[in-house]
Design an enzyme around this catalytic site. Structure first.
Site, short mmCIF file in Angstrom:
data_model
loop_
_atom_site.label_atom_id
_atom_site.label_comp_id
_atom_site.label_asym_id
_atom_site.label_seq_id
_atom_site.Cartn_x
_atom_site.Cartn_y
_atom_site.Cartn_z
N GLY A 150 -2.93 -9.04 1.01
CA GLY A 150 -3.37 -8.31 -0.17
C GLY A 150 -2.10 -7.14 -0.87
O GLY A 150 -1.21 -7.79 -1.46
N CYS A 151 -2.55 -6.25 -0.28
CA CYS A 151 -1.71 -5.11 -1.06
C CYS A 151 -0.33 -4.93 -0.83
O CYS A 151 0.66 -4.78 -1.49
CB CYS A 151 -2.05 -3.76 -1.24
SG CYS A 151 -3.80 -3.73 -1.99
#
Length: 212
Positions: A150-151
């Protein structure tokens, strides 16, 4: 497709190493309590990644390398979260003031270290990170944090897109399941970043410290 065929396929097009630059910064992406509290649906069991990131943070401090932290913070009701907040069922845990958005036990931020609060996956999107790194003369960003798929991945791609060298430290990133974790490490290493070991990153920071 077998694993051997996949490796052979990618090696025809990807896999070149960039190498370390001359002026690094270290970023710790979204190491917050939500990923460490078993009662939270974001819990990921990533204590080893945090421990690795803290060791790198200590090495960066000793070398005089800037350290940056990110967290995710939303206004009440997630009104500044846009489609990301609409899509994800768990981002309400990052409403300002939520204990799930606090730093986990063992992680302390120095008074002279930068914290960037964001609303979207990339640490660059809608923040001053790119301008800050440029003003500091940084050419390399060492990435640690959560989550790999994700991030961390979003920040990795933007690190490359903004012209900085992305270095992802394998032991210092984590995810809720090994499948997306390993797949995204493989793909980032192939296309955008150099994925390195904690030992390699630590040795690099030590060399930087000796050169200053």
């Amino acid at each position: 497709m077998t694993e051997e065929a996949l490796d052979a396929n990618y090696k025809r097009a990807f896999g070149k190493r960039i190498g370390f630059g001359a002026r690094p910064a270290l970023i710790l992406i979204d190491f917050v309590e939500a990923y460490f509290d078993p009662a939270c649906p974001l819990y990921a069991g990533v204590e080893d990644a945090l421990a690795s990131a803290i060791r790198l943070r200590d090495a960066a401090r000793a070398a005089g390398v800037p350290v940056i932290y990110t967290n995710v913070v939303y206004d009440k009701g997630g009104r500044n979260g846009g489609r990301f907040y609409q899509k994800s069922m768990v981002l309400h845990h990052f409403i300002a003031g939520s204990p799930m958005g606090a730093w986990p036990k063992g992680l302390t931020v120095g008074e002279d270290e930068l914290v960037i609060s964001k609303q979207y996956p990339s640490a660059f999107f809608g923040t001053s990170l790119a301008a800050t790194l440029t003003s500091w003369g940084i050419d390399t960003l060492i990435l640690t944090g959560l989550s790999t798929s994700g991030c961390v991945r979003a920040t990795c791609v933007d690190t490359c897109s903004y012209g900085f060298i992305p270095i992802v430290v394998r032991e210092a990133v984590g995810d809720r399941h090994p499948a997306p974790h390993e797949a995204n490490l493989f793909d980032m290493d192939a296309k955008y970043a150099d994925v390195v070991s904690e030992a390699e990153a630590t040795a690099y920071l030590h060399r930087i410290g000796q050169s200053q």
